[in-house]
Design a protein around this motif. Structure first.
Motif, PDB file in Angstrom:
ATOM      1  N   ASP A  85      43.457  79.195  63.744  1.00 18.18           N
ATOM      2  CA  ASP A  85      43.164  78.476  62.505  1.00 18.18           C
ATOM      3  C   ASP A  85      41.682  78.131  62.451  1.00 18.18           C
ATOM      4  OD1 ASP A  85      45.863  78.619  62.190  1.00 18.18           O
ATOM      5  OD2 ASP A  85      46.225  76.462  62.337  1.00 18.18           O
ATOM      6  N   VAL A  86      41.153  78.039  61.222  1.00 18.75           N
ATOM      7  CA  VAL A  86      39.755  77.657  61.013  1.00 18.75           C
ATOM      8  C   VAL A  86      39.698  76.585  59.928  1.00 18.75           C
ATOM      9  CG1 VAL A  86      38.706  79.821  61.784  1.00 18.75           C
ATOM     10  CG2 VAL A  86      39.437  79.596  59.410  1.00 18.75           C
ATOM     11  N   ALA A  87      38.599  75.858  59.902  1.00 19.04           N
ATOM     12  CA  ALA A  87      38.412  74.822  58.886  1.00 19.04           C
ATOM     13  C   ALA A  87      36.978  74.883  58.370  1.00 19.04           C
ATOM     14  CB  ALA A  87      38.705  73.451  59.461  1.00 19.04           C
ATOM     15  N   PHE A  88      36.825  74.658  57.079  1.00 22.28           N
ATOM     16  CA  PHE A  88      35.523  74.673  56.423  1.00 22.28           C
ATOM     17  C   PHE A  88      35.378  73.386  55.620  1.00 22.28           C
ATOM     18  CE2 PHE A  88      37.239  79.063  56.403  1.00 22.28           C
ATOM     19  CZ  PHE A  88      36.428  79.590  57.388  1.00 22.28           C
ATOM     20  N   SER A  89      34.147  72.931  55.433  1.00 24.31           N
ATOM     21  CA  SER A  89      33.952  71.699  54.683  1.00 24.31           C
ATOM     22  C   SER A  89      32.665  71.743  53.873  1.00 24.31           C
ATOM     23  CB  SER A  89      33.938  70.492  55.630  1.00 24.31           C
ATOM     24  OG  SER A  89      32.930  70.651  56.602  1.00 24.31           O
ATOM     25  N   GLY A  90      32.612  70.857  52.895  1.00 22.61           N
ATOM     26  CA  GLY A  90      31.443  70.748  52.048  1.00 22.61           C
ATOM     27  C   GLY A  90      31.424  69.394  51.360  1.00 22.61           C
ATOM     28  N   ALA A  91      30.249  69.012  50.873  1.00 20.86           N
ATOM     29  CA  ALA A  91      30.109  67.721  50.206  1.00 20.86           C
ATOM     30  C   ALA A  91      28.892  67.745  49.301  1.00 20.86           C
ATOM     31  CB  ALA A  91      29.967  66.604  51.234  1.00 20.86           C
ATOM     32  N   TYR A  92      28.870  66.791  48.370  1.00 18.59           N
ATOM     33  CA  TYR A  92      27.671  66.581  47.572  1.00 18.59           C
ATOM     34  C   TYR A  92      27.556  65.112  47.211  1.00 18.59           C
ATOM     35  CZ  TYR A  92      30.237  66.049  43.163  1.00 18.59           C
ATOM     36  OH  TYR A  92      31.066  65.591  42.171  1.00 18.59           O
ATOM     37  N   GLY A  93      26.331  64.706  46.926  1.00 20.54           N
ATOM     38  CA  GLY A  93      26.031  63.386  46.386  1.00 20.54           C
ATOM     39  C   GLY A  93      25.068  63.579  45.234  1.00 20.54           C
ATOM     40  N   GLN A  94      25.274  62.843  44.166  1.00 17.66           N
ATOM     41  CA  GLN A  94      24.476  63.070  42.954  1.00 17.66           C
ATOM     42  C   GLN A  94      24.155  61.735  42.284  1.00 17.66           C
ATOM     43  OE1 GLN A  94      25.845  66.231  40.310  1.00 17.66           O
ATOM     44  NE2 GLN A  94      26.096  64.679  38.732  1.00 17.66           N
ATOM     45  N   LEU A  95      22.919  61.580  41.829  1.00 18.30           N
ATOM     46  CA  LEU A  95      22.482  60.433  41.047  1.00 18.30           C
ATOM     47  C   LEU A  95      21.898  60.937  39.739  1.00 18.30           C
ATOM     48  CD1 LEU A  95      20.582  58.236  43.668  1.00 18.30           C
ATOM     49  CD2 LEU A  95      22.762  57.709  42.583  1.00 18.30           C
ATOM     50  N   ALA A  96      22.190  60.245  38.655  1.00 17.66           N
ATOM     51  CA  ALA A  96      21.614  60.594  37.358  1.00 17.66           C
ATOM     52  C   ALA A  96      21.251  59.301  36.626  1.00 17.66           C
ATOM     53  CB  ALA A  96      22.596  61.415  36.528  1.00 17.66           C
ATOM     54  N   TYR A  97      20.125  59.337  35.938  1.00 18.46           N
ATOM     55  CA  TYR A  97      19.660  58.155  35.209  1.00 18.46           C
ATOM     56  C   TYR A  97      19.211  58.573  33.812  1.00 18.46           C
ATOM     57  CZ  TYR A  97      17.279  53.851  34.058  1.00 18.46           C
ATOM     58  OH  TYR A  97      16.895  52.699  33.444  1.00 18.46           O
ATOM     59  N   MET A  98      19.744  57.863  32.817  1.00 19.20           N
ATOM     60  CA  MET A  98      19.351  58.112  31.426  1.00 19.20           C
ATOM     61  C   MET A  98      18.068  57.335  31.144  1.00 19.20           C
ATOM     62  SD  MET A  98      21.551  60.259  30.312  1.00 19.20           S
ATOM     63  CE  MET A  98      20.827  60.305  28.700  1.00 19.20           C
ATOM     64  N   LEU A  99      16.938  58.055  31.059  1.00 15.87           N
ATOM     65  CA  LEU A  99      15.638  57.425  30.844  1.00 15.87           C
ATOM     66  C   LEU A  99      15.556  56.720  29.501  1.00 15.87           C
ATOM     67  CD1 LEU A  99      13.467  60.360  32.214  1.00 15.87           C
ATOM     68  CD2 LEU A  99      14.001  58.212  33.383  1.00 15.87           C
ATOM     69  N   THR A 100      16.340  57.175  28.530  1.00 13.02           N
ATOM     70  CA  THR A 100      16.310  56.599  27.183  1.00 13.02           C
ATOM     71  C   THR A 100      17.414  55.569  26.968  1.00 13.02           C
ATOM     72  OG1 THR A 100      17.469  58.594  26.467  1.00 13.02           O
ATOM     73  CG2 THR A 100      15.097  58.512  26.073  1.00 13.02           C
ATOM     74  N   GLY A 101      18.170  55.227  28.018  1.00 18.75           N
ATOM     75  CA  GLY A 101      19.100  54.118  27.959  1.00 18.75           C
ATOM     76  C   GLY A 101      20.537  54.399  27.569  1.00 18.75           C
ATOM     77  N   GLU A 102      20.878  55.617  27.187  1.00 15.09           N
ATOM     78  CA  GLU A 102      22.269  55.914  26.834  1.00 15.09           C
ATOM     79  C   GLU A 102      23.180  55.677  28.039  1.00 15.09           C
ATOM     80  OE1 GLU A 102      19.907  58.110  23.815  1.00 15.09           O
ATOM     81  OE2 GLU A 102      19.742  57.797  25.952  1.00 15.09           O
ATOM     82  N   VAL A 103      24.447  55.429  27.756  1.00 15.78           N
ATOM     83  CA  VAL A 103      25.439  55.211  28.805  1.00 15.78           C
ATOM     84  C   VAL A 103      26.459  56.330  28.738  1.00 15.78           C
ATOM     85  CG1 VAL A 103      27.254  53.670  29.647  1.00 15.78           C
ATOM     86  CG2 VAL A 103      25.123  52.712  28.736  1.00 15.78           C
ATOM     87  N   ARG A 104      26.649  56.993  29.861  1.00 17.25           N
ATOM     88  CA  ARG A 104      27.624  58.079  29.938  1.00 17.25           C
ATOM     89  C   ARG A 104      29.026  57.471  29.975  1.00 17.25           C
ATOM     90  NH1 ARG A 104      26.920  63.193  30.810  1.00 17.25           N
ATOM     91  NH2 ARG A 104      24.783  62.968  31.507  1.00 17.25           N
TER      92      ARG A 104
END
Length: 172
Positions: free
Chosen positions: A58-77
């Motif tokens: 058996d084998v195992a693989f993994s992955g991950a991410y981290g992400q930041l985003a900022y609305m410079l004009t102030g909108e809210v997602r």
């Protein structure tokens, strides 16, 4: 057959890490989180896949991410609980040729890694940094600019890739 492969966060690039075909069954588990405070959003995700191969260990693989985003004009997602996704942005003040209104500007950064190496599978390891600027002019039009730096090791595609890309997106 099961196969895991990935590009360096750009559909314009070839696959740089690749397990090739593996015979067996796979179980994938993951954990995902998101947070929003006003114009700032953060997301993280971790995935692990265990492959029970038919004719090998058996084998195992993994992955991950981290992400930041900022609305410079102030909108809210907005977050849609029905789909468990953040919505797209509609500018509070759509772009005007008089330059009184710029539309919405978002700055984003993302770091990710993917490890496709285990036992006798040498699919490679890739780490990527992605920086982007999204300019949403109005409900129908946005411009995306991005830079990706990806480093790959452990396979024939070993090395560093640097990608500058842009996209004009139109909604119909």
């Amino acid at each position: 057959d099961i196969r895991y492969r990935s590009r360096p966060e750009s559909d314009l690039m070839p696959y740089l890490v690749d397990t090739q075909d593996l015979s067996g069954d796979a179980v994938t588990t993951g954990l995902e989180g998101a947070w929003r405070s006003g114009a700032l959003t953060a997301q993280v995700e971790y995935l692990r896949s265990r492959v029970s191969r038919d004719s090998d260990s058996d084998v195992a693989f993994s992955g991950a991410y981290g992400q930041l985003a900022y609305m410079l004009t102030g909108e809210v997602r907005r977050y849609d609980t029905a789909t468990a996704c953040f919505s797209g942005i509609t500018p509070e003040r759509p772009f005007a040729w008089s330059l009184e209104n710029l539309g919405a500007l978002e700055l984003a950064a993302r770091y990710s890694w993917l490890d496709l190496e285990d036992e006798n599978v040498a699919g490679g390891v890739m780490r990527s940094l992605n920086l982007g600027l999204v300019w949403t002019l109005n409900y129908w039009t946005k411009v995306e600019l991005g830079y990706v730096a990806a480093r790959t090791r452990g396979n024939p595609a070993e090395g560093t890739s640097r990608i500058f890309q842009g996209r004009l997106a139109l909604r119909f």
